[in-house]
Design an enzyme around this catalytic site. Sequence first.
Site, PDB file in Angstrom:
ATOM      1  N   LYS A 184       0.816  -1.214   0.000  1.00  0.00           N
ATOM      2  CA  LYS A 184       0.000   0.000   0.000  1.00  0.00           C
ATOM      3  C   LYS A 184       0.850   1.264   0.000  1.00  0.00           C
ATOM      4  O   LYS A 184       2.048   1.244   0.257  1.00  0.00           O
ATOM      5  CB  LYS A 184      -0.985  -0.023   1.178  1.00  0.00           C
ATOM      6  CG  LYS A 184      -2.128  -1.000   0.950  1.00  0.00           C
ATOM      7  CD  LYS A 184      -3.212  -0.892   1.993  1.00  0.00           C
ATOM      8  CE  LYS A 184      -4.411  -1.750   1.606  1.00  0.00           C
ATOM      9  NZ  LYS A 184      -5.466  -1.736   2.640  1.00  0.00           N
ATOM     10  N   ARG A 189      -3.548 -10.174   4.897  1.00  0.00           N
ATOM     11  CA  ARG A 189      -4.132 -10.191   3.544  1.00  0.00           C
ATOM     12  C   ARG A 189      -3.077  -9.629   2.593  1.00  0.00           C
ATOM     13  O   ARG A 189      -2.704  -8.460   2.690  1.00  0.00           O
ATOM     14  CB  ARG A 189      -5.412  -9.358   3.509  1.00  0.00           C
ATOM     15  CG  ARG A 189      -6.112  -9.330   2.156  1.00  0.00           C
ATOM     16  CD  ARG A 189      -7.372  -8.487   2.210  1.00  0.00           C
ATOM     17  NE  ARG A 189      -8.048  -8.455   0.917  1.00  0.00           N
ATOM     18  CZ  ARG A 189      -7.784  -7.577  -0.044  1.00  0.00           C
ATOM     19  NH1 ARG A 189      -6.854  -6.644   0.135  1.00  0.00           N
ATOM     20  NH2 ARG A 189      -8.451  -7.618  -1.193  1.00  0.00           N
TER      21      ARG A 189
END
Length: 275
Positions: free
Chosen positions: A221, A255
């Site tokens: 991210k 995840r």
Amino acid sequence: MTINCKGQLLDLSTPKVMGILNVTPDSFYDGGQYKDESTILQQVETMLNDGATFIDIGGYSSRPGADYVTEAEELNRVIPVVDLILKYYPETLISIDTFRSEIAKKGIEAGAALINDISAGHVDNNMIDTIGTLGVPYIMMHMKGNPKTMQQLTDYDDLIKDIISYFGERIAKAHAAKINDIIIDPGFGFAKTLEQNFELLNHLELLQIVDKPLLAGISRKSMIYKTLNTTSENALNGTTALHMVALQKGAKILRVHDVKQAVDCVTLFNQLSKN
């Protein structure tokens, strides 16, 4: 700390890894990569062989500013992939990444095991009752607004307290709908600035007060690649570093885009925890 997936009790006291399979053209890292049966099956096989416990299928990108996708298009992207995976790998525990109750229902009917909702039932008012009826585990994430508006909604009185309060209200609603297995996702990158993402990670252990398993979704991210002044393609090393921090602060599910490296991280964490 267990969850029931299709009659199988999974013990989350040992952290698990969830592999991401985006069947969208516009996801921030792997958009458009998995668009035919061969590439989908190859990626699923790799993730399962590398140690993924779950495969998370998303048909609607949740990146900031993501384009609108109709319900029909999301169904058309997701359900054939569920069918395909279960045809060749029938024991796979599939998670459906959706905030729409109809997609959740059709996904579970097709053989998926759990639902991953970035909105925690806020976008679709039928979602929580639907999950209660389906009787499957429910991952609820913290977010304000929606993917198009969330980055303008980063004001908090107290970030950690506000997130805990949010989950308190959402969990109570889920319990009222008779949802037994709830997993919380604090929503790294969703309605949070770069600095707030690191504040959240630095105090992640405080979220254990809600007494639900914690999922961390930080893989590649912007909090990583912007801090390192690089790109998502070059953010694997940074991702692994922060995965260890998340595990040390109580994360039970990672995840991830890169399953092998995450499983290695869990293995090392487990060894550390023995000593």
